[in-house]
Design a protein around this motif. Structure first.
Motif, mmCIF file in Angstrom:
data_model
loop_
_atom_site.group_PDB
_atom_site.id
_atom_site.type_symbol
_atom_site.label_atom_id
_atom_site.label_comp_id
_atom_site.label_asym_id
_atom_site.label_seq_id
_atom_site.Cartn_x
_atom_site.Cartn_y
_atom_site.Cartn_z
ATOM 1 N N ASN A 129 0.823 -1.216 0.000
ATOM 2 C CA ASN A 129 0.000 0.000 0.000
ATOM 3 C C ASN A 129 0.854 1.263 0.000
ATOM 4 O OD1 ASN A 129 -2.617 -1.310 0.083
ATOM 5 N ND2 ASN A 129 -2.082 -1.926 2.156
ATOM 6 N N LYS A 130 1.931 1.255 0.776
ATOM 7 C CA LYS A 130 2.873 2.380 0.758
ATOM 8 C C LYS A 130 3.485 2.538 -0.629
ATOM 9 C CE LYS A 130 4.776 2.269 5.486
ATOM 10 N NZ LYS A 130 6.034 1.997 6.220
ATOM 11 N N ILE A 132 2.315 1.694 -3.600
ATOM 12 C CA ILE A 132 1.393 2.250 -4.596
ATOM 13 C C ILE A 132 1.117 3.729 -4.310
ATOM 14 C CG2 ILE A 132 -0.959 2.118 -5.508
ATOM 15 C CD1 ILE A 132 -0.771 -0.919 -5.191
ATOM 16 N N LYS A 133 0.990 4.093 -3.055
ATOM 17 C CA LYS A 133 0.783 5.506 -2.709
ATOM 18 C C LYS A 133 1.955 6.352 -3.198
ATOM 19 C CE LYS A 133 -0.155 8.618 1.162
ATOM 20 N NZ LYS A 133 -0.270 8.757 2.637
ATOM 21 N N ARG A 134 3.164 5.825 -3.054
ATOM 22 C CA ARG A 134 4.363 6.539 -3.495
ATOM 23 C C ARG A 134 4.357 6.718 -5.012
ATOM 24 N NH1 ARG A 134 7.441 3.859 -0.293
ATOM 25 N NH2 ARG A 134 8.163 2.348 -1.814
ATOM 26 N N ILE A 136 1.690 6.898 -6.955
ATOM 27 C CA ILE A 136 0.658 7.895 -7.282
ATOM 28 C C ILE A 136 1.204 9.311 -7.098
ATOM 29 C CG2 ILE A 136 -1.568 8.860 -6.539
ATOM 30 C CD1 ILE A 136 -2.385 5.948 -5.822
ATOM 31 N N GLU A 137 1.918 9.530 -5.991
ATOM 32 C CA GLU A 137 2.444 10.866 -5.703
ATOM 33 C C GLU A 137 3.609 11.231 -6.628
ATOM 34 O OE1 GLU A 137 3.415 10.584 -1.580
ATOM 35 O OE2 GLU A 137 1.324 10.748 -0.914
ATOM 36 N N ASN A 143 -6.986 10.312 -10.812
ATOM 37 C CA ASN A 143 -7.965 9.254 -10.564
ATOM 38 C C ASN A 143 -8.835 8.962 -11.784
ATOM 39 O OD1 ASN A 143 -9.153 7.315 -8.923
ATOM 40 N ND2 ASN A 143 -10.805 8.691 -8.311
ATOM 41 N N TYR A 246 -4.609 -4.786 -6.288
ATOM 42 C CA TYR A 246 -3.941 -3.599 -5.760
ATOM 43 C C TYR A 246 -3.723 -2.521 -6.821
ATOM 44 C CZ TYR A 246 -3.031 -6.321 -1.548
ATOM 45 O OH TYR A 246 -3.176 -7.072 -0.397
ATOM 46 N N GLU A 250 -6.306 0.611 -7.157
ATOM 47 C CA GLU A 250 -5.780 1.864 -6.618
ATOM 48 C C GLU A 250 -5.413 2.885 -7.695
ATOM 49 O OE1 GLU A 250 -5.711 2.700 -3.410
ATOM 50 O OE2 GLU A 250 -6.705 0.786 -3.006
#
Length: 346
Positions: A129-130, A132-134, A136-137, A143, A246, A250
């Motif tokens: 999860n970390k 994928i968040k990284r 995205i940023e 989205n 995932y 996401e």
């Protein structure tokens, strides 16, 4: 009280290794390739538990059924993670059978995904999860609906460019995940840069490192072994379901493109499993007929064969200018020399 002893075995010692292999057979497990460390727990000189690792991946884990509930799992995992900490590694995965999930969640592992025959868990400073968040940023991924491609590009060819361009024309945004595992003849840093440069004119395309969760030794070891065996379907399903659950969820991916696979049995099996698995996540798989030259589908393996045969001038028909320019550089020439003498399929 129980006189348990943990020993690291010498994996180059045939007798010690045979003892581990015999123990694993009791659990329908095989000692896998590329293992760099194996430990056993013994009681009275008899093996009652074992665990191995390959890099940061724990595998070939087994405990004698009569020893369950005595904390041996924790002892094995703690020993292996201490070994990884000593090596400066603070994130690890473990492959196990689904019925063992509770054993490992009980010692700090978190389930990533399970399929019928295998489960993948992880622990440490990193998690999916970390990760994928990284992504995205860092890559400013909005989205909106996207298409995705996962490529090794060993090296980047006109075939890859054709597939990417088609996806670019048919979708608002496209992500290309480049397999990051460095087990190809062309190292990741060169494969990644060649693709970035080779699609720079396609403004709706973003090139992203694949990381540890897409076609890696953790999710799909058979991809690198290039073996079509009994466990191939298991790992193709595992990798595809991780991508679907995932990455597609996401990152709002609703379509994935792959090239038609006339050559490699492993990739063909992967495409078939992808189609079945991604459908469950509402993701369409688009299988595209490959670009051809003189009636033959262009592939990275064909490029490597041409290099092996020394027909360098012919390569301009198979690879874009960016790849050709790299092949003629000092770094490229060094890789081509390795290819000429290599027996590796990838």
């Amino acid at each position: 009280m129980y006189d348990f002893v943990i020993e690291e075995i010498n994996i180059s010692n045939v007798n010690q290794l045979d003892d581990v292999k015999k123990f694993l057979k009791n659990f329908d497990l095989e000692f896998e390739e590329n293992i760099d460390c194996t430990i056993v727990i013994k009681q009275g000189g008899k093996i009652v538990g074992t665990c191995s690792k390959s890099g940061n991946i724990l595998k070939c884990f087994a405990i004698d059924s009569s020893m369950r509930g005595m904390g041996l799992s924790s002892k094995l995992v703690t020993w292996m993670n201490n070994k990884l900490f000593d090596q400066g590694v603070y994130h690890s995965f473990i492959f196990t059978k689904p019925e063992n999930i509770n054993i490992f969640t009980g010692v700090g592992y978190k389930l990533i995904q399970k399929v019928k025959e295998v489960a993948l868990l992880e622990t440490g400073v990193e998690n999916i999860n970390k990760h994928i968040k990284r992504i995205i940023e860092k890559y400013d991924l909005k989205n909106n609906k996207k298409a995705a491609l996962v490529m090794n590009c060993n090296p980047f060819t006109w075939g890859h460019r054709y597939l990417i361009e088609k996806a670019s024309l048919e979708n608002e945004e496209v992500i290309i995940f480049i397999v990051e595992e460095d087990r190809s003849l062309f190292p990741f840093k060169y494969r990644y840069e060649l693709v970035k440069q080779g699609v720079a004119d396609l403004k709706n395309v973003k090139v992203v490192p694949g990381g540890e969760y897409i076609i890696s030794s953790a999710t799909f070891p058979n991809y690198f072994l290039r073996k079509k065996d009994d466990v191939l379907r298991i790992f193709t399903e595992l990798d595809a379901s991780i991508f679907g659950e995932y990455f597609c969820n996401e990152l709002s991916i609703n379509k994935r493109y792959v090239g038609e696979e006339p050559f490699c049995e492993v990739t063909q099996a992967y495409n078939e499993t992808l189609s079945d698995t991604l459908e469950k996540y509402g993701v369409e798989l688009e299988i595209v007929k490959r670009r051809e030259f003189k009636g033959k589908a262009i592939s990275a393996s064909q490029v490597r064969e041409v290099i092996k045969g020394g027909e360098i001038s012919y390569l301009k028909n198979l690879v874009p200018d960016v790849t050709m320019k790299f092949l003629l550089s000092s770094e490229g020439k060094e890789i081509m020399e390795k290819i000429k003498y290599s027996t590796s399929p990838h």
